[in-house]
Design an enzyme around this catalytic site. Structure first.
Site, PDB file in Angstrom:
ATOM      1  N   SER A   6       9.804  10.698  -3.835  1.00  0.00           N
ATOM      2  CA  SER A   6      10.204  11.799  -4.722  1.00  0.00           C
ATOM      3  C   SER A   6      11.075  11.250  -5.842  1.00  0.00           C
ATOM      4  CB  SER A   6      10.995  12.849  -3.937  1.00  0.00           C
ATOM      5  OG  SER A   6      11.647  13.702  -4.864  1.00  0.00           O
ATOM      6  N   HIS A  31       5.674  11.883  -6.080  1.00  0.00           N
ATOM      7  CA  HIS A  31       6.021  13.271  -5.756  1.00  0.00           C
ATOM      8  C   HIS A  31       6.977  13.830  -6.820  1.00  0.00           C
ATOM      9  CE1 HIS A  31       6.483  16.611  -2.876  1.00  0.00           C
ATOM     10  NE2 HIS A  31       7.760  16.619  -3.207  1.00  0.00           N
ATOM     11  N   ASP A  33       9.149  17.063  -7.968  1.00  0.00           N
ATOM     12  CA  ASP A  33       9.763  18.319  -7.509  1.00  0.00           C
ATOM     13  C   ASP A  33      10.113  19.195  -8.700  1.00  0.00           C
ATOM     14  OD1 ASP A  33       9.917  18.068  -4.607  1.00  0.00           O
ATOM     15  OD2 ASP A  33      11.201  16.339  -5.011  1.00  0.00           O
ATOM     16  N   MET A  35      11.623  22.737  -9.849  1.00  0.00           N
ATOM     17  CA  MET A  35      12.467  23.842  -9.371  1.00  0.00           C
ATOM     18  C   MET A  35      12.854  24.729 -10.542  1.00  0.00           C
ATOM     19  SD  MET A  35      14.954  21.727  -6.813  1.00  0.00           S
ATOM     20  CE  MET A  35      14.318  20.375  -5.816  1.00  0.00           C
ATOM     21  N   HIS A  64       5.097  19.402  -6.491  1.00  0.00           N
ATOM     22  CA  HIS A  64       5.630  20.360  -5.515  1.00  0.00           C
ATOM     23  C   HIS A  64       6.388  21.437  -6.276  1.00  0.00           C
ATOM     24  CE1 HIS A  64       8.685  20.949  -1.948  1.00  0.00           C
ATOM     25  NE2 HIS A  64       7.951  22.031  -2.163  1.00  0.00           N
ATOM     26  N   MET A  66       8.627  24.604  -6.544  1.00  0.00           N
ATOM     27  CA  MET A  66       9.597  25.446  -5.815  1.00  0.00           C
ATOM     28  C   MET A  66      10.060  26.503  -6.808  1.00  0.00           C
ATOM     29  SD  MET A  66      11.468  22.304  -3.882  1.00  0.00           S
ATOM     30  CE  MET A  66      10.642  21.142  -4.961  1.00  0.00           C
ATOM     31  N   MET A 135       8.218  21.553   4.907  1.00  0.00           N
ATOM     32  CA  MET A 135       9.575  21.168   4.505  1.00  0.00           C
ATOM     33  C   MET A 135      10.389  20.829   5.751  1.00  0.00           C
ATOM     34  SD  MET A 135       9.732  21.236   1.223  1.00  0.00           S
ATOM     35  CE  MET A 135      11.442  20.724   1.225  1.00  0.00           C
ATOM     36  N   ASP A 173       8.204  16.715   3.999  1.00  0.00           N
ATOM     37  CA  ASP A 173       9.079  16.469   2.845  1.00  0.00           C
ATOM     38  C   ASP A 173      10.523  16.833   3.174  1.00  0.00           C
ATOM     39  OD1 ASP A 173      10.271  16.316   0.356  1.00  0.00           O
ATOM     40  OD2 ASP A 173       9.040  17.881  -0.574  1.00  0.00           O
TER      41      ASP A 173
HETATM   42  C1  DX5 Z   1      13.647  18.960  -1.721  1.00  0.00           C
HETATM   43  C2  DX5 Z   1      12.484  18.205  -2.296  1.00  0.00           C
HETATM   44  C3  DX5 Z   1      12.254  16.871  -1.695  1.00  0.00           C
HETATM   45  C4  DX5 Z   1      13.422  15.946  -1.777  1.00  0.00           C
HETATM   46  C5  DX5 Z   1      13.210  14.752  -0.907  1.00  0.00           C
HETATM   47  O1  DX5 Z   1      13.649  20.248  -2.205  1.00  0.00           O
HETATM   48  O2  DX5 Z   1      11.288  18.951  -2.153  1.00  0.00           O
HETATM   49  O3  DX5 Z   1      11.080  16.288  -2.242  1.00  0.00           O
HETATM   50  O4  DX5 Z   1      13.687  15.543  -3.078  1.00  0.00           O
HETATM   51  O5  DX5 Z   1      14.359  13.963  -0.964  1.00  0.00           O
HETATM   52  P1  DX5 Z   1      15.007  13.306   0.344  1.00  0.00           P
HETATM   53  O6  DX5 Z   1      13.988  12.362   0.874  1.00  0.00           O
HETATM   54  O7  DX5 Z   1      16.237  12.655  -0.167  1.00  0.00           O
HETATM   55  O8  DX5 Z   1      15.281  14.426   1.314  1.00  0.00           O
HETATM   56 ZN    ZN Z   2       9.314  17.960  -2.641  1.00  0.00          ZN
END
Ligand code: DX5
Ligand code: ZN
Length: 213
Positions: A6, A31, A33, A35, A64, A66, A135, A173
């Site tokens: 990520s 990956h 993320d 948000m 991903h 969110m 998750m 994840d």
């Molecule tokens: C959390 C994300 C993850 C996160 C993973 O909301 O979806 O992808 O960044 O990071 P680590 O491996 O540090 O938990």
């Molecule tokens: Zn993620």
């Protein structure tokens, strides 16, 4: 085991460098993320930055979402041609319609489940999915502690997948490291996302990715 680092844990001041490092270091997917500050209490990157990331990435993007408005964000990210887009079941009123939309754009559809959502919620969706993202932390931040109940959840999901869609992948994840990855593999997990473990590994990202594999 496929490894999807990520980039949330990368140095955003040197993003191109950090994306190249994981691709050259042997990762399978990048990956990303996304948000929106509503579905989760954090805000990350939009399509302008992800387009720049894509230019430095020699591996496919694993987006991903969110977010609350999946329709809006799928339209924003589809032109970047990611390999897959995961959206959260908890934020979607019409998940089946969203799966069809993502597939019609030539992208692999995936559903993400929060830690408390039952895998059986996917019973009548699983046949249309290419991947399920479980998750193992509450979505919103990198660097959180792994929630161990995801192991049992992955086992239950694996049974459903074997019955109804054996090609569907399971991705986990959050809080993944070189210790819990063994249990995840034994439970039938195909892809792990790792942010802080990869980017904060004392021996570098390539060593971190190799240890997860
Ligand atoms: C959390 C994300 C993850 C996160 C993973 O909301 O979806 O992808 O960044 O990071 P680590 O491996 O540090 O938990
Ligand atoms: Zn993620």
């Amino acid at each position: 085991m496929l490894v999807a680092p990520s980039i949330l844990s990368a140095d955003f001041g040197h993003l191109a460098h950090d994306v190249k490092a994981i691709c050259e270091g042997g990762c399978d997917l990048v990956h990303v993320d996304v948000m929106d500050g509503h579905f989760v209490p954090n805000l990350t990157i939009g399509p302008v930055v992800v387009e720049a990331v894509a230019k430095s990435a020699s591996k496919p993007l694993d987006v991903h979402l969110m977010v609350e408005d999946n329709n809006f964000f799928v339209d924003l990210f589809a032109p970047l041609k990611p390999e897959s887009i995961s959206f959260h079941l908890e934020s979607e009123r019409h998940p089946h319609r969203m799966i069809q939309k993502i597939r019609s754009l030539g992208i692999r559809p995936s559903i993400a489940l929060n830690p408390n959502t039952l895998p059986e919620e996917l019973e009548f969706l699983i046949e249309d999915l290419d991947m399920v993202l479980l998750m193992s932390v509450n979505p919103g931040f990198g660097g959180q502690k792994f929630i161990p109940s995801v192991i049992e959840k992955a086992q239950r999901l694996k049974r459903l997948i074997e019955q109804r869609n054996p090609d569907c992948l399971i991705e986990v994840d959050g809080g993944v490291n070189n210790i819990n990855v063994r249990e995840l593999a034994a439970a039938g997990v195909d892809v792990v996302v790792a942010g802080s473990y990869v980017y904060k590994h004392p021996e570098g990202v390539a060593e971190a990715i190799a240890s997860l594999k």
